[in-house]
Design a protein around this motif. Structure first.
Motif, PDB file in Angstrom:
ATOM      1  N   SER A 207       0.832  -1.321  -0.076  1.00 43.44           N
ATOM      2  CA  SER A 207       0.069  -0.019  -0.062  1.00 43.44           C
ATOM      3  C   SER A 207       0.758   1.249   0.081  1.00 43.44           C
ATOM      4  O   SER A 207       0.274   2.334  -0.471  1.00 43.44           O
ATOM      5  CB  SER A 207      -0.719  -0.068   1.081  1.00 43.44           C
ATOM      6  OG  SER A 207      -0.085  -0.279   2.342  1.00 43.44           O
ATOM      7  N   THR A 234      -2.965  -3.654  -1.715  1.00 40.98           N
ATOM      8  CA  THR A 234      -2.858  -2.250  -1.998  1.00 40.98           C
ATOM      9  C   THR A 234      -3.304  -1.323  -1.119  1.00 40.98           C
ATOM     10  O   THR A 234      -3.130  -0.123  -1.351  1.00 40.98           O
ATOM     11  CB  THR A 234      -2.984  -1.868  -3.644  1.00 40.98           C
ATOM     12  OG1 THR A 234      -4.580  -1.984  -3.754  1.00 40.98           O
ATOM     13  CG2 THR A 234      -2.348  -2.840  -4.417  1.00 40.98           C
ATOM     14  N   ARG A 236      -5.568   1.484   0.358  1.00 38.36           N
ATOM     15  CA  ARG A 236      -6.408   2.360  -0.164  1.00 38.36           C
ATOM     16  C   ARG A 236      -5.558   3.212  -1.287  1.00 38.36           C
ATOM     17  O   ARG A 236      -6.220   4.441  -1.975  1.00 38.36           O
ATOM     18  CB  ARG A 236      -6.630   3.613   0.882  1.00 38.36           C
ATOM     19  CG  ARG A 236      -7.882   3.077   1.645  1.00 38.36           C
ATOM     20  CD  ARG A 236      -8.534   4.037   2.710  1.00 38.36           C
ATOM     21  NE  ARG A 236      -9.649   3.648   3.548  1.00 38.36           N
ATOM     22  CZ  ARG A 236      -9.336   3.097   4.723  1.00 38.36           C
ATOM     23  NH1 ARG A 236      -8.139   2.729   5.129  1.00 38.36           N
ATOM     24  NH2 ARG A 236     -10.471   2.583   5.278  1.00 38.36           N
ATOM     25  N   ASN A 237      -4.389   2.424  -1.764  1.00 35.11           N
ATOM     26  CA  ASN A 237      -3.684   3.182  -2.917  1.00 35.11           C
ATOM     27  C   ASN A 237      -4.381   2.642  -4.499  1.00 35.11           C
ATOM     28  O   ASN A 237      -3.863   1.730  -4.752  1.00 35.11           O
ATOM     29  CB  ASN A 237      -2.367   2.543  -2.792  1.00 35.11           C
ATOM     30  CG  ASN A 237      -1.601   3.266  -3.872  1.00 35.11           C
ATOM     31  OD1 ASN A 237      -1.788   3.857  -4.986  1.00 35.11           O
ATOM     32  ND2 ASN A 237       0.030   3.375  -3.349  1.00 35.11           N
ATOM     33  N   ASN A 238      -5.421   3.353  -4.822  1.00 34.55           N
ATOM     34  CA  ASN A 238      -6.172   2.750  -6.086  1.00 34.55           C
ATOM     35  C   ASN A 238      -5.352   2.918  -7.109  1.00 34.55           C
ATOM     36  O   ASN A 238      -5.741   2.203  -8.208  1.00 34.55           O
ATOM     37  CB  ASN A 238      -7.579   3.636  -5.872  1.00 34.55           C
ATOM     38  CG  ASN A 238      -8.404   3.431  -4.815  1.00 34.55           C
ATOM     39  OD1 ASN A 238      -8.404   2.130  -4.519  1.00 34.55           O
ATOM     40  ND2 ASN A 238      -9.202   4.552  -4.727  1.00 34.55           N
ATOM     41  N   ASP A 239      -4.509   3.935  -7.317  1.00 38.39           N
ATOM     42  CA  ASP A 239      -3.596   4.075  -8.498  1.00 38.39           C
ATOM     43  C   ASP A 239      -2.661   3.026  -8.657  1.00 38.39           C
ATOM     44  O   ASP A 239      -2.594   2.282  -9.701  1.00 38.39           O
ATOM     45  CB  ASP A 239      -2.525   5.343  -8.399  1.00 38.39           C
ATOM     46  CG  ASP A 239      -3.541   6.561  -8.586  1.00 38.39           C
ATOM     47  OD1 ASP A 239      -4.571   6.522  -8.943  1.00 38.39           O
ATOM     48  OD2 ASP A 239      -2.964   7.491  -8.125  1.00 38.39           O
ATOM     49  N   LEU A 241      -3.423  -0.146  -7.285  1.00 41.37           N
ATOM     50  CA  LEU A 241      -4.410  -1.377  -7.543  1.00 41.37           C
ATOM     51  C   LEU A 241      -4.665  -1.380  -9.128  1.00 41.37           C
ATOM     52  O   LEU A 241      -4.737  -2.627  -9.579  1.00 41.37           O
ATOM     53  CB  LEU A 241      -5.823  -1.056  -6.747  1.00 41.37           C
ATOM     54  CG  LEU A 241      -6.672  -1.984  -7.123  1.00 41.37           C
ATOM     55  CD1 LEU A 241      -6.388  -3.621  -6.579  1.00 41.37           C
ATOM     56  CD2 LEU A 241      -7.963  -1.546  -6.222  1.00 41.37           C
ATOM     57  N   SER A 242      -4.916  -0.340  -9.469  1.00 43.25           N
ATOM     58  CA  SER A 242      -5.176  -0.189 -11.014  1.00 43.25           C
ATOM     59  C   SER A 242      -4.147  -0.671 -11.738  1.00 43.25           C
ATOM     60  O   SER A 242      -4.100  -1.338 -12.921  1.00 43.25           O
ATOM     61  CB  SER A 242      -5.658   1.223 -11.568  1.00 43.25           C
ATOM     62  OG  SER A 242      -5.586   1.270 -12.950  1.00 43.25           O
ATOM     63  N   ARG A 245      -3.514  -4.502 -11.659  1.00 43.04           N
ATOM     64  CA  ARG A 245      -4.312  -5.505 -11.972  1.00 43.04           C
ATOM     65  C   ARG A 245      -4.172  -5.462 -13.498  1.00 43.04           C
ATOM     66  O   ARG A 245      -4.704  -6.719 -14.180  1.00 43.04           O
ATOM     67  CB  ARG A 245      -5.677  -5.006 -11.729  1.00 43.04           C
ATOM     68  CG  ARG A 245      -6.249  -5.145 -10.500  1.00 43.04           C
ATOM     69  CD  ARG A 245      -7.669  -4.721 -10.264  1.00 43.04           C
ATOM     70  NE  ARG A 245      -8.316  -5.346  -9.081  1.00 43.04           N
ATOM     71  CZ  ARG A 245      -9.393  -4.735  -8.376  1.00 43.04           C
ATOM     72  NH1 ARG A 245      -9.978  -3.696  -8.917  1.00 43.04           N
ATOM     73  NH2 ARG A 245      -9.993  -5.197  -7.568  1.00 43.04           N
ATOM     74  N   GLY A 259      -7.348  -4.715  -3.077  1.00 41.55           N
ATOM     75  CA  GLY A 259      -7.112  -3.424  -2.521  1.00 41.55           C
ATOM     76  C   GLY A 259      -7.392  -3.424  -1.086  1.00 41.55           C
ATOM     77  O   GLY A 259      -6.563  -4.005  -0.545  1.00 41.55           O
TER      78      GLY A 259
END
Length: 382
Positions: A207, A234, A236-239, A241-242, A245, A259
């Protein structure tokens, strides 16, 4: 009984999680308590500069972290810069100081040195008369944690103990409890893993790790050629995560990209190896799960000290590069005896009851205060 105040700073997640762990223990004793972020009493600009900037710098600029650490890890009487820094921060939490003066809590427990500094100054000036406790959330000592008017230090282990004693803190003011973790980690059963399986399960807590490094680590794991099931969290690190994936597993890896999760304790218990930054709370949780750790991308200098301590105890290994992560995993894959020894070491230094011990000590002192007869001051009538 007046509510126990547990005060943290949202600079990283660990200080907040330690505060919440103590709250859980107080709740189990039906003891009134309040958990608060001192930055909520400041302006939006100051909160952003203290919290969000810290998060960015800790991930992307370790040089800045090192410079800030060196700047603040000094005796305040000998550092003009440190005294100026303290003056600026205190000026931005006047609302918090007013709140404390008006509500007069009997006990304040700080899981970050910023509120500790403010409350110590308030005690010095007679603006706060309750007990002051600090919970040090790392395995190495930083001078910012050492303040006048602290009634008790709750600490992680022997390195911090030696540091406090060297600075003249009386031994009777120190409790070696470990770092508080939530009850879901504290309740994990210390059972050895079955490490005879051909495929190893690897948990990668990514993360707060830069995307490039995370990708390099996954590539290094693939390059080992060993059969592994890798779970990447990851948060709350959505960038991140994207980005992850879109990664395809190579070699003999299977990848499970997640996530934010609320069952990290289960993932830790199921993993044979965990790759993570050595934050004080994360590794304390992992010790309760008994998972051997590989440390990456530590923040100077507190996380470097954490990794050094856990290496000394045999529970983890610091990897300087992604390639070194792969080499360590390859070595542990071949030597399951070494992996088992790391697991035993982790269990041996885990402190699952730390939050309960902190809460119990605070409540004992509150009971003593409640039952002590009032002291008649000169000229005072009752």
């Amino acid at each position: 009984m007046r509510p126990v105040h547990i005060i943290y700073v949202s600079a990283g997640n660990g200080h907040r999680m330690a505060a919440r762990a103590i709250r859980e223990s107080l709740d189990c004793q039906a003891a009134p308590n309040v958990v608060m972020d001192i930055l909520d009493f400041s302006s939006d600009l100051f909160k952003w500069s203290y919290s969000d900037v810290y998060a960015f710098v800790s991930e992307h600029s370790h040089l800045a972290c090192r410079l800030m650490y060196d700047l603040t890890d000094k005796n305040r009487e000998e550092s003009v810069a440190l005294r100026l820094f303290e003056k600026i921060t205190i000026e931005n939490v006047k609302k918090f100081m007013r709140y404390i003066s008006e509500n007069e809590p009997g006990a304040c427990v700080c899981t970050h040195y910023f509120p500790l500094n403010v409350l110590s100054r308030m005690k010095e000036e007679g603006l706060y008369k309750g007990d002051l406790y600090t919970v040090i959330t790392d395995f190495g000592l930083r001078r910012m944690w050492v303040k006048d008017y602290v009634d008790r230090y709750f600490i992680s282990g022997d390195r911090v103990l030696r540091g406090l004693l060297a600075l003249g803190i009386p031994r009777e003011k120190i409790s070696v409890t470990g770092i508080p973790v939530s009850r879901k980690f504290a309740s994990l059963r210390a059972a050895p893993r079955d490490l005879s399986k051909k495929r190893l399960s690897v948990l990668f807590v990514a993360s707060s790790i830069p995307t490039v490094l995370a990708l390099d680590i996954l590539a290094a794991l693939s390059d080992t050629g060993r059969p592994m099931d890798v779970t990447v969290v990851t948060g709350r690190n959505n960038d991140l995560l994207s980005d992850l994936r879109s990664v395809e597993a190579g070699g003999r890896l299977t990848l499970n990209i997640l996530g934010f999760v609320d069952n990290l304790e289960e993932l830790m218990s199921e993993a044979a190896i965990m790759i993570t930054k050595p934050g004080g709370l994360t590794v304390s949780e992992a010790l309760c799960a008994g998972v051997p750790m590989i440390f990456v991308n530590p923040i100077p200098k507190q996380e470097i000290k954490n990794s050094s301590y856990l290496q000394e105890k045999g529970a983890g290994i610091l990897a300087e590069t992604a390639a070194e992560v792969g080499e360590i995993v390859r070595r542990l894959f071949a030597d399951r005896t070494a992996l088992s020894a790391m697991e035993r070491a982790a269990f041996s230094i885990a402190c699952p009851k730390a939050a309960d011990e902190v809460a119990a000590a605070v409540l004992r002192r509150e009971e003593e205060r409640r039952t002590q007869p009032a002291v008649k001051e000169e000229g005072q009538t009752f």
